[in-house]
Enzyme design. Structure first.
Site, PDB file in Angstrom:
ATOM      1  CE  LYS A 112      75.916   0.581  32.731  1.00  0.00           C
ATOM      2  NZ  LYS A 112      75.093   1.198  31.688  1.00  0.00           N
ATOM      3  CE  LYS A 149      74.598   7.789  32.239  1.00  0.00           C
ATOM      4  NZ  LYS A 149      74.088   7.710  30.843  1.00  0.00           N
ATOM      5  CE  LYS A 159      70.863  10.129  32.898  1.00  0.00           C
ATOM      6  NZ  LYS A 159      71.223   8.809  31.921  1.00  0.00           N
ATOM      7  CE1 TYR A 179      62.315   7.927  32.970  1.00  0.00           C
ATOM      8  CE2 TYR A 179      63.664   8.678  34.955  1.00  0.00           C
ATOM      9  CZ  TYR A 179      63.465   8.137  32.907  1.00  0.00           C
ATOM     10  OH  TYR A 179      64.900   7.171  33.386  1.00  0.00           O
ATOM     11  CB  SER A 191      65.434   5.704  36.944  1.00  0.00           C
ATOM     12  OG  SER A 191      66.960   5.534  36.959  1.00  0.00           O
ATOM     13  CD  GLU A 196      84.045  13.809  29.721  1.00  0.00           C
ATOM     14  OE1 GLU A 196      83.294  13.820  28.535  1.00  0.00           O
ATOM     15  OE2 GLU A 196      84.630  13.098  30.272  1.00  0.00           O
TER      16      GLU A 196
END
Ligand code: PBG
Length: 348
Positions: free
Chosen positions: A231, A207, A262, A327, A288, A247
């Site tokens: 982040k 991510k 992602k 979505y 998004s 990872e």
């Protein structure tokens, strides 16, 4: 002489004409290497407190935060369309947020109530529940803060409790999206100790610290909590690809049943490399911001929304994804349904 010339030409133009296979809709369908089907789709949904309410999200056209009662019939429709699973994200009221994120593992919190209600009303759709603390922290970070650093090991304990409370509510797949080190192992151990050895873990393994999450943070109401912070101390640097393989390898070793890359479209190379290096179900998340970009350009009349959406989604399959979080799942499923009933338009 002429047969020599013929041999040299074998496998080349004009003997070979790549366009032959592209002549008709039916040849194109017949030789297609990848297919997007309704079974590839996971539909992420936002759940809010209250009753009989749907709140639009300005930066995500056609996506709504819904109260549990409003969500149920939509999830029923998703199931009827053949969508295998939904992913649940809670919109946590400000007064439930705290520095220690204790709301995250309360038995009767919003997400757990949603899980119970969906399991009861639409039992045969998979429920993927998000594990991360950002909806529950006053600062909007995915873990607990010590000073201004997100503390890894204390966060793990809270994530493990959160995962167990979701499993207890009936979640089928626990999906940690927090990017703490060692969380898959911590969650697996906690689930097993609580008797949830059949509950799966889908790890958001690679991510990235992406700028494409803005509309999601608006949707769950964490953007103003996060403020100007970022982040990057735990999510991956967009410049790195090799690191993603490490990872993912660690998460698999810790017991992940499925993994994710992602965002999706800017990281197709990473999806491809994970696919080539590991034998494990692999998900791409059309996040998004990716969704919003397609919607915004379509609203301006600059692109054809459903054609571009379809092209993005099939590119994840081509790159090697097993499934896709989007979505747009309901709309895409409706379009695919028409297609399977004889309407070939999308491939023409
Ligand atoms: C947070 C979380 C995020 C998304 C899913 N889980 C945002 C973030 O990391 O800040 C983003 C999804 C999207 O943008 O669609 N744990």
């Amino acid at each position: 002489m002429s047969s020599q010339k013929y041999n040299r030409r074998q496998g080349q133009f004009p003997h070979t004409r790549m366009r032959r296979n592209r002549q008709h809709a039916w040849t194109r369908a017949l030789v297609a290497e990848n297919h997007l089907t309704v079974h590839d789709l996971v539909w992420p949904v936002f759940v809010q407190e209250g009753e009989k309410q749907r709140t639009p999200i300005e930066s995500m056209p056609d996506v709504f935060r819904c109260t549990i009662d409003e969500l149920i019939p939509q999830i029923y429709e998703a199931r009827e369309l053949g969508i295998p699973a939904i992913a649940l994200f809670p919109v946590v009221p400000q007064d439930k947020k705290s520095d220690n994120a204790q709301e995250a593992y309360r038995d009767d919190n919003l997400i757990n109530r949603a899980i119970k209600a969906i399991k009861k009303e639409v039992p045969n759709i998979g429920i993927i529940s998000d594990v991360a603390l950002d909806p529950y922290t006053t600062h909007g970070q995915d873990g607990l803060l010590k000073g201004d650093v997100v503390e890894n090991d204390t966060t793990l304990k809270v994530l493990a409790k959160q995962a167990v409370s979701q499993a207890q509510a009936g979640a089928d797949i626990i999906a940690p999206s927090d990017m703490m080190d060692g969380r898959v192992d911590a969650i697996r151990q906690a689930l097993d100790a609580a008797g949830y050895e059949s509950v799966s873990i889908l790890s958001y393994g690679a991510k990235y610290a992406s700028s494409c999450y803005g509309p999601f943070r608006d949707a769950v109401g964490s953007s103003h909590n996060l403020g100007k912070a970022n982040k990057r101390g735990y999510q991956m640097n967009p410049a790195n690809g090799d690191e993603a393989l490490k990872e993912i390898a660690l998460d698999i070793a810790e017991g992940a049943d499925m993994v994710m890359v992602k965002p999706g479209l800017p990281y197709l190379d990473v999806i491809r490399r994970v696919h080539e290096n590991f034998s494990i179900p692999l998900f791409a998340y059309q996040v998004s911001g990716e969704y919003a970009m397609v919607k915004a350009a379509a609203e301006k009349g600059w692109i054809n929304e459903s054609a571009v959406m379809m092209e993005h989604l099939v590119s994840f399959k081509r790159a090697g994804a097993t499934g896709i979080f989007t979505y747009a799942a309901i709309n895409i499923a409706r379009t695919l349904m028409q297609h399977s009933q004889g309407d070939c338009k999308i491939w023409e």
